[in-house]
Write a protein that holds these residues in place. Structure first.
Motif, short mmCIF file in Angstrom:
data_model
loop_
_atom_site.label_atom_id
_atom_site.label_comp_id
_atom_site.label_asym_id
_atom_site.label_seq_id
_atom_site.Cartn_x
_atom_site.Cartn_y
_atom_site.Cartn_z
N GLN A 100 45.48 41.91 39.24
CA GLN A 100 44.94 42.29 38.36
C GLN A 100 44.13 43.49 37.98
O GLN A 100 43.48 44.98 38.84
N VAL A 101 42.96 42.17 37.98
CA VAL A 101 41.38 43.07 37.32
C VAL A 101 41.05 43.27 38.90
O VAL A 101 40.99 41.69 39.81
N LYS A 102 40.38 43.65 39.62
CA LYS A 102 39.59 43.72 40.49
C LYS A 102 37.93 44.33 40.51
O LYS A 102 37.34 45.48 40.92
N ARG A 103 37.42 43.00 39.94
CA ARG A 103 35.52 43.56 40.08
C ARG A 103 35.40 43.46 41.27
O ARG A 103 35.65 42.23 41.99
N PRO A 104 34.48 44.54 41.02
CA PRO A 104 33.55 44.75 42.92
C PRO A 104 32.41 43.23 42.79
O PRO A 104 32.06 42.98 44.24
N TYR A 110 41.20 45.33 49.03
CA TYR A 110 40.26 44.60 48.02
C TYR A 110 40.10 42.69 49.00
O TYR A 110 39.10 42.38 48.97
N PHE A 111 41.84 42.60 48.63
CA PHE A 111 41.57 41.23 48.72
C PHE A 111 41.30 40.51 50.25
O PHE A 111 40.87 39.68 51.10
N LYS A 112 42.06 42.00 51.09
CA LYS A 112 41.23 41.44 52.51
C LYS A 112 39.83 41.32 52.85
O LYS A 112 39.82 40.43 53.27
N ARG A 113 39.12 41.27 52.24
CA ARG A 113 37.64 41.32 52.55
C ARG A 113 36.85 40.60 51.49
O ARG A 113 36.61 39.69 52.47
#
Ligand SMILES: [Zn+2]
Length: 298
Positions: free
Chosen positions: A132-136, A164-167
């Protein structure tokens, strides 16, 4: 004068964000199915970066209203996270993980269930849940740490920004299943459980090019139906944990040190950096090395 100028600026920012998102997709032409998730408008994409106040394990994601877009957030979401933070001094150095001795999975039509991998090898496993929380900062941190991690991702928490998760996957993280809606499965019908598990695995397979083979039940709440449905959905094993990490503090279910084979649970939360480093330091203090969970499951 002010209003038109502001408006023009906003439009420009939105166009930039959309263009960058499109550029991202275009740079991965062989990656099939980002399109089956509606591409989020810039405002929604921005909210993916903004920290959610909700505790990620405690509650399923709510369709929280999008945060107000700002240039910084849009840029951060669409492009690579800001580089340049060096976590070096806080990151323990580890020996390379040994060649894994795979476990012997039990026969039968239930997925295996572990909170600790039965192994004598000096290893422990970092698992990171929800999304849920996508910290850079997570991408740089995982890259710099150079350790394997397994992500149990919940579809409803990540559908606003699967890239985001692909990275993270491109940096070596392995993505596994954690249901679609994060409802507790214990006591639910076979069909409900099967749908949560199979649908989440299918979706992750479409998004990330590899269909998961491991599963974590939300809240760690399961019954035999969960393990049967997991098995039928192609999951080789499901997992609980021996340690949890939150707000930079490791909590132990047994004793006060990480044991060989322990599975450590943390979440994608606001203090991702502190939690991740706390997990690493606990593994280091125990004389162990992070290893990849998937390497131990045949
Ligand atoms: Zn969860």
């Amino acid at each position: 004068m002010l209003i038109p100028r502001l408006r023009a600026r906003r439009i420009a920012a939105a166009v930039l964000a959309v263009a960058t998102l499109a550029g991202c997709a275009a740079s991965k032409p062989d990656h099939p199915k980002w399109t089956d998730t509606a591409a989020p408008p810039p405002a929604v994409a921005s909210s993916a970066v903004a920290a959610s106040p909700a505790s990620s394990e405690a509650a399923p994601p709510s369709a929280s209203p999008a945060a107000k877009p700002s240039k910084t957030q849009a840029t951060t979401t669409a492009a690579a996270p800001p580089a340049g933070v060096n976590y070096g001094d806080r990151l323990p150095k580890f020996d390379r993980a040994p060649k894994a001795d795979k476990v012997h999975l039990p026969e039968g039509n239930l997925a295996a269930y572990y909170s600790r991998i039965p192994t004598d090898q000096p290893v422990a496993f970092i698992t990171i849940d929800d999304g849920q929380v996508k910290r850079p900062e997570a991408l740089d941190l995982i890259k710099q740490a150079g350790v394997p991690v397994t992500l149990f991702l919940m579809i409803d928490a990540i559908r606003n920004d699967p890239q985001y998760f692909k990275r993270l996957q491109d940096a070596g993280a392995v993505i596994e299943a954690h249901t679609v809606t994060h409802q507790s499965l214990r006591g639910k019908s076979y069909n409900v459980q099967r749908k949560e598990i199979c649908d989440s695995a299918d979706k992750l397979g479409n998004w990330y090019g590899r269909r998961p083979v491991l599963f974590r039940p939300p809240y760690g709440e399961k019954d035999d139906t969960t393990l049967k449905a997991s098995h039928d959905c192609g999951m080789h094993a499901a997992f609980f944990w021996k340690e949890t990490v939150d707000k930079g503090i490791v909590r132990y279910q047994q004793g006060n040190t990480v044991q060989r084979g322990d599975i450590i649970l943390m979440h994608f939360r606001d203090r991702f950096v502190d939690d991740f480093i706390a997990a690493l330091q606990a593994i280091k203090a125990a004389g162990l090395t992070p290893a990849l969970l998937e390497d131990y499951i045949p």
